[in-house]
Design a protein around this motif. Structure first.
Motif, PDB file in Angstrom:
ATOM      1  N   SER A 342     -13.960  -7.362 -25.747  1.00  0.00           N
ATOM      2  CA  SER A 342     -14.229  -7.167 -24.324  1.00  0.00           C
ATOM      3  C   SER A 342     -13.011  -6.623 -23.585  1.00  0.00           C
ATOM      4  CB  SER A 342     -14.671  -8.493 -23.694  1.00  0.00           C
ATOM      5  OG  SER A 342     -14.971  -8.332 -22.326  1.00  0.00           O
ATOM      6  N   ILE A 343     -11.825  -7.125 -23.915  1.00  0.00           N
ATOM      7  CA  ILE A 343     -10.604  -6.655 -23.247  1.00  0.00           C
ATOM      8  C   ILE A 343     -10.358  -5.180 -23.548  1.00  0.00           C
ATOM      9  CG2 ILE A 343      -8.083  -6.874 -23.219  1.00  0.00           C
ATOM     10  CD1 ILE A 343      -8.484  -9.909 -23.562  1.00  0.00           C
ATOM     11  N   ALA A 344     -10.628  -4.745 -24.781  1.00  0.00           N
ATOM     12  CA  ALA A 344     -10.460  -3.331 -25.139  1.00  0.00           C
ATOM     13  C   ALA A 344     -11.367  -2.441 -24.286  1.00  0.00           C
ATOM     14  CB  ALA A 344     -10.763  -3.127 -26.622  1.00  0.00           C
ATOM     15  N   ILE A 345     -12.601  -2.887 -24.065  1.00  0.00           N
ATOM     16  CA  ILE A 345     -13.536  -2.135 -23.217  1.00  0.00           C
ATOM     17  C   ILE A 345     -13.068  -2.144 -21.766  1.00  0.00           C
ATOM     18  CG2 ILE A 345     -15.909  -2.102 -22.319  1.00  0.00           C
ATOM     19  CD1 ILE A 345     -16.797  -3.211 -25.033  1.00  0.00           C
ATOM     20  N   GLY A 346     -12.539  -3.289 -21.309  1.00  0.00           N
ATOM     21  CA  GLY A 346     -12.041  -3.398 -19.941  1.00  0.00           C
ATOM     22  C   GLY A 346     -10.898  -2.439 -19.661  1.00  0.00           C
ATOM     23  N   VAL A 347      -9.998  -2.266 -20.610  1.00  0.00           N
ATOM     24  CA  VAL A 347      -8.878  -1.326 -20.445  1.00  0.00           C
ATOM     25  C   VAL A 347      -9.397   0.105 -20.303  1.00  0.00           C
ATOM     26  CG1 VAL A 347      -6.871  -0.308 -21.603  1.00  0.00           C
ATOM     27  CG2 VAL A 347      -7.206  -2.783 -21.648  1.00  0.00           C
ATOM     28  N   PHE A 348     -10.431   0.453 -21.056  1.00  0.00           N
ATOM     29  CA  PHE A 348     -11.021   1.797 -20.980  1.00  0.00           C
ATOM     30  C   PHE A 348     -11.560   2.080 -19.578  1.00  0.00           C
ATOM     31  CE2 PHE A 348     -14.999   4.270 -21.162  1.00  0.00           C
ATOM     32  CZ  PHE A 348     -14.488   5.507 -21.582  1.00  0.00           C
ATOM     33  N   VAL A 374     -13.057   4.239   0.057  1.00  0.00           N
ATOM     34  CA  VAL A 374     -13.313   3.937  -1.354  1.00  0.00           C
ATOM     35  C   VAL A 374     -12.124   4.362  -2.219  1.00  0.00           C
ATOM     36  CG1 VAL A 374     -14.744   4.513  -3.356  1.00  0.00           C
ATOM     37  CG2 VAL A 374     -15.824   4.017  -1.154  1.00  0.00           C
ATOM     38  N   SER A 375     -11.599   5.554  -1.945  1.00  0.00           N
ATOM     39  CA  SER A 375     -10.441   6.048  -2.697  1.00  0.00           C
ATOM     40  C   SER A 375      -9.249   5.121  -2.525  1.00  0.00           C
ATOM     41  CB  SER A 375     -10.086   7.463  -2.228  1.00  0.00           C
ATOM     42  OG  SER A 375      -8.953   7.951  -2.916  1.00  0.00           O
ATOM     43  N   ASP A 376      -9.074   4.598  -1.308  1.00  0.00           N
ATOM     44  CA  ASP A 376      -7.961   3.716  -1.017  1.00  0.00           C
ATOM     45  C   ASP A 376      -8.096   2.381  -1.754  1.00  0.00           C
ATOM     46  OD1 ASP A 376      -5.521   3.278   0.362  1.00  0.00           O
ATOM     47  OD2 ASP A 376      -6.561   2.027   1.831  1.00  0.00           O
ATOM     48  N   LEU A 377      -9.346   2.000  -2.054  1.00  0.00           N
ATOM     49  CA  LEU A 377      -9.612   0.727  -2.729  1.00  0.00           C
ATOM     50  C   LEU A 377      -9.666   0.856  -4.249  1.00  0.00           C
ATOM     51  CD1 LEU A 377     -12.455  -0.635  -0.404  1.00  0.00           C
ATOM     52  CD2 LEU A 377     -10.131  -1.535  -0.562  1.00  0.00           C
ATOM     53  N   SER A 378      -9.517   2.084  -4.765  1.00  0.00           N
ATOM     54  CA  SER A 378      -9.763   2.327  -6.187  1.00  0.00           C
ATOM     55  C   SER A 378      -8.821   1.562  -7.115  1.00  0.00           C
ATOM     56  CB  SER A 378      -9.686   3.830  -6.487  1.00  0.00           C
ATOM     57  OG  SER A 378      -8.410   4.339  -6.171  1.00  0.00           O
ATOM     58  N   LEU A 379      -7.561   1.364  -6.697  1.00  0.00           N
ATOM     59  CA  LEU A 379      -6.620   0.619  -7.540  1.00  0.00           C
ATOM     60  C   LEU A 379      -7.078  -0.834  -7.689  1.00  0.00           C
ATOM     61  CD1 LEU A 379      -3.997   0.507  -9.136  1.00  0.00           C
ATOM     62  CD2 LEU A 379      -2.790  -0.023  -7.000  1.00  0.00           C
ATOM     63  N   LEU A 380      -7.514  -1.434  -6.576  1.00  0.00           N
ATOM     64  CA  LEU A 380      -8.022  -2.802  -6.632  1.00  0.00           C
ATOM     65  C   LEU A 380      -9.309  -2.875  -7.439  1.00  0.00           C
ATOM     66  CD1 LEU A 380      -7.368  -3.883  -2.929  1.00  0.00           C
ATOM     67  CD2 LEU A 380      -6.022  -4.462  -4.955  1.00  0.00           C
ATOM     68  N   LEU A 381     -10.147  -1.836  -7.305  1.00  0.00           N
ATOM     69  CA  LEU A 381     -11.368  -1.764  -8.102  1.00  0.00           C
ATOM     70  C   LEU A 381     -11.029  -1.764  -9.589  1.00  0.00           C
ATOM     71  CD1 LEU A 381     -14.423  -1.266  -8.523  1.00  0.00           C
ATOM     72  CD2 LEU A 381     -13.987   1.174  -8.182  1.00  0.00           C
ATOM     73  N   SER A 382      -9.996  -1.012  -9.973  1.00  0.00           N
ATOM     74  CA  SER A 382      -9.590  -0.921 -11.378  1.00  0.00           C
ATOM     75  C   SER A 382      -9.155  -2.276 -11.921  1.00  0.00           C
ATOM     76  CB  SER A 382      -8.453   0.097 -11.528  1.00  0.00           C
ATOM     77  OG  SER A 382      -8.852   1.379 -11.113  1.00  0.00           O
ATOM     78  N   PHE A 383      -8.376  -3.018 -11.123  1.00  0.00           N
ATOM     79  CA  PHE A 383      -7.929  -4.334 -11.578  1.00  0.00           C
ATOM     80  C   PHE A 383      -9.099  -5.317 -11.663  1.00  0.00           C
ATOM     81  CE2 PHE A 383      -3.607  -2.904 -10.412  1.00  0.00           C
ATOM     82  CZ  PHE A 383      -2.941  -3.309 -11.558  1.00  0.00           C
ATOM     83  N   SER A 384     -10.054  -5.194 -10.749  1.00  0.00           N
ATOM     84  CA  SER A 384     -11.242  -6.050 -10.815  1.00  0.00           C
ATOM     85  C   SER A 384     -12.028  -5.787 -12.088  1.00  0.00           C
ATOM     86  CB  SER A 384     -12.135  -5.801  -9.589  1.00  0.00           C
ATOM     87  OG  SER A 384     -11.499  -6.224  -8.404  1.00  0.00           O
ATOM     88  N   VAL A 385     -12.153  -4.504 -12.432  1.00  0.00           N
ATOM     89  CA  VAL A 385     -12.858  -4.117 -13.653  1.00  0.00           C
ATOM     90  C   VAL A 385     -12.151  -4.692 -14.888  1.00  0.00           C
ATOM     91  CG1 VAL A 385     -13.330  -2.130 -15.151  1.00  0.00           C
ATOM     92  CG2 VAL A 385     -13.957  -2.043 -12.741  1.00  0.00           C
ATOM     93  N   LEU A 386     -10.823  -4.666 -14.876  1.00  0.00           N
ATOM     94  CA  LEU A 386     -10.061  -5.211 -16.006  1.00  0.00           C
ATOM     95  C   LEU A 386     -10.284  -6.716 -16.146  1.00  0.00           C
ATOM     96  CD1 LEU A 386      -8.024  -4.588 -18.258  1.00  0.00           C
ATOM     97  CD2 LEU A 386      -6.188  -5.011 -16.612  1.00  0.00           C
ATOM     98  N   LEU A 387     -10.273  -7.426 -15.028  1.00  0.00           N
ATOM     99  CA  LEU A 387     -10.505  -8.873 -15.066  1.00  0.00           C
ATOM    100  C   LEU A 387     -11.926  -9.208 -15.509  1.00  0.00           C
ATOM    101  CD1 LEU A 387      -8.618  -9.970 -11.825  1.00  0.00           C
ATOM    102  CD2 LEU A 387      -8.023 -10.603 -14.166  1.00  0.00           C
ATOM    103  N   ASN A 388     -12.858  -8.276 -15.264  1.00  0.00           N
ATOM    104  CA  ASN A 388     -14.242  -8.480 -15.703  1.00  0.00           C
ATOM    105  C   ASN A 388     -14.352  -8.668 -17.217  1.00  0.00           C
ATOM    106  OD1 ASN A 388     -15.227  -8.237 -13.126  1.00  0.00           O
ATOM    107  ND2 ASN A 388     -16.002  -6.152 -13.373  1.00  0.00           N
ATOM    108  N   SER A 389     -13.358  -8.190 -17.940  1.00  0.00           N
ATOM    109  CA  SER A 389     -13.422  -8.252 -19.397  1.00  0.00           C
ATOM    110  C   SER A 389     -12.977  -9.599 -19.958  1.00  0.00           C
ATOM    111  CB  SER A 389     -12.558  -7.139 -20.010  1.00  0.00           C
ATOM    112  OG  SER A 389     -11.190  -7.333 -19.698  1.00  0.00           O
ATOM    113  N   ILE A 390     -12.514 -10.499 -19.079  1.00  0.00           N
ATOM    114  CA  ILE A 390     -11.982 -11.780 -19.572  1.00  0.00           C
ATOM    115  C   ILE A 390     -12.841 -12.971 -19.128  1.00  0.00           C
ATOM    116  CG2 ILE A 390      -9.971 -13.303 -19.657  1.00  0.00           C
ATOM    117  CD1 ILE A 390      -8.241 -10.845 -19.008  1.00  0.00           C
TER     118      ILE A 390
END
Length: 489
Positions: A342-348, A374-390
């Motif tokens: 799951s973490i490998a998929i989250g990094v992708f 939305v563009s301004d929030l994209s970095l936070l979106l990316s970290f949320s997606v990464l945490l989704n994998s754990i």
């Protein structure tokens, strides 16, 4: 033989043993991965396409008007996520019981657990109907802008026929998933997704039915999925687990209700967390833009989260099956493989969200202000997606083991005593606004993740959990002689 020769022989033997152990570990990882993907892949397809119908509907409504986009976002993120969170949580009790019954070889009990869940969920969703019936009044009471509240109240009425599909679609998916028969749901959900796009084009663009057309398409296709599931179950493709309707489904509802409630509280606290943050966004400056942008980001996050939910389901099935078989060692190994995959998929997906940033918003709106936010929030979106994998994997492990009540407390503290107050503080007392709210959300998830890692990975004694599962299965067990006589209390 001299000392040097003996040393070389011993070193050679040690290297051969290490190679055998390494080869055995690779084989075990491969075997476990195949078991995980047999559950996860169909579930990913089913969840991504099913949730995709909501995203497609948002896209069509977003190109009708900005007010309706904000209204839809309000309903979907607040009301529907509130209801869906509770139903997903309560249905996860079905996942626990069916998975453990399947692992223990009590296949006939799975159909009874499924029918019990229908009774419990049907009553629950009917009790929750006023949330949609009085949508306008509720949104105004919460302080939302009048135009957005009126649009949201109108759209919420169209969601009423849609939400009743959850009673069957969620529970049947978990019932089939527990016996690794969920590929049929993947096919049905994919068919539903493409039919939904065609119907949306027909009703919205060809017939000019506007918001009503988009919502009719959503309800119609959601029930096509349920009808297909009924045909599969009643048509004889589950001969060992479905023995027909039985009065036994109405017996011993109290223990099932208790497990459903603890499951519901555990999962819905996660779903409602995002909903509360959207509500907070409605009190910031330029609320329409804030709600729309936040909702777009959360929908993208949730769409990716459906993949994590598939692994949550795989974790639940694997843990429940192995606990039902009494194999504590297999549970520990499965958890390790699940987390690594799951973490490998989250990094992708973390990288993907950073690369596309601004382009994501234009799938839902033509408003430049919303796209900029939305563009301004994209970095936070990316970290949320990464945490989704754990953390969903750890939640799935907890569901498989029946630890829902404990995780519910963890979610309550992490989200509502840490995340939301922290987000509100940053959002209202600093210039961060919506970004501050989301930083608070991530803070709550980090707190939850750390706690779950400690509880699941280091603290849990899986040998003790095997004993608890054996006692639970004995409590719910009924004979399969057609009379369903209860053996124990």
């Amino acid at each position: 033989m001299d000392y040097g020769m003996k040393a070389k022989l011993l070193q050679h033997e040690e290297e051969e043993e290490e190679e055998e152990e390494d080869g055995d570990l690779k084989r075990r990882i491969w075997d476990e991965s195949k078991k995980i993907w047999r559950v996860a892949l169909p579930s990913i397809i089913a969840r991504v396409t099913s949730f995709g119908t909501l995203v497609v509907t948002q896209s069509f409504i977003g190109h009708i008007s900005d007010i309706d986009l904000a209204g839809y976002a309000l309903v979907q993120t607040l009301a529907i996520r509130f209801i869906n969170g509770l139903l997903v949580g309560m249905s996860s009790a079905t996942e626990t019981l069916c998975g453990q019954s399947f692992g223990a070889g009590q296949h006939h009990m799975m159909g009874i657990h499924l029918q019990r869940s229908w009774v419990i969920d049907l009553i629950t969703i009917t009790i929750l109907l006023p949330i949609l019936i009085f949508g306008t009044q509720i949104f105004k009471l919460l302080g939302e802008e009048e135009s957005i509240a009126n649009s949201g109240g109108y759209i919420s009425l169209w969601f009423i026929p849609f939400i009743y599909n959850y009673v069957f679609s969620l529970t049947i998916q978990m019932y089939l998933q527990a016996q690794v028969k969920n590929m049929i749901i993947a096919w049905l959900a994919t068919f539903q997704f493409f039919i939904h796009i065609l119907l949306s084009i027909l009703f919205v663009h060809k017939l000019n039915m506007g918001v009503a057309g988009a919502m009719i398409a959503l309800s119609t296709t959601s029930w096509l999925l349920v009808i297909g599931e009924f045909i599969y179950i009643f048509g004889g493709w589950c001969p060992h687990s479905w023995k027909g309707f039985t009065i036994a489904a109405f017996k011993d509802l109290v223990p099932a209700v208790k497990l459903s409630i603890s499951s519901g509280v555990m999962v819905c606290l996660e779903f409602w967390y995002n909903a509360v943050l959207v509500l907070l966004a409605g009190y910031t400056e330029d609320a329409g833009v804030a709600i729309s942008a936040f909702s777009i980001c959360l929908n993208i996050n949730m769409w990716e989260f459906t993949i994590s939910l598939a692994f949550l389901g795989a974790a639940c099935v694997r843990v429940a099956n192995e606990l039902g078989r009494g194999n504590a060692k297999a549970v520990r190994f499965s958890v390790d493989v699940l987390l690594g995959t799951s973490i490998a998929i989250g990094v992708f997906f973390f990288v993907l969200c950073l690369v596309f940033r601004r382009k994501l918003a234009y799938l839902f709106t033509d408003d430049v202000r919303v796209a900029d936010t939305v563009s301004d929030l994209s970095l936070l979106l990316s970290f949320s997606v990464l945490l989704n994998s754990i953390y969903p994997i750890l939640s799935g492990v907890a569901i498989g083991a029946g630890m829902q009540a404990t995780v519910a407390v963890i979610n309550l503290v992490s989200y509502y005593l840490i995340g939301i107050p922290f987000g509100a503080l940053l959002g209202y007392t600093t210039s961060l606004q919506v970004k501050g709210i989301w930083i608070g959300m991530i803070g709550g998830i980090v707190a939850q993740t750390i706690t779950l890692v400690y509880m699941i990975i280091w603290r849990t004694n899986w040998d003790d959990e095997v004993k608890k599962v054996s006692e639970r299965l004995g409590k719910f067990y009924l004979k399969s002689d057609g009379n369903y006589e209860q053996l124990s209390n």
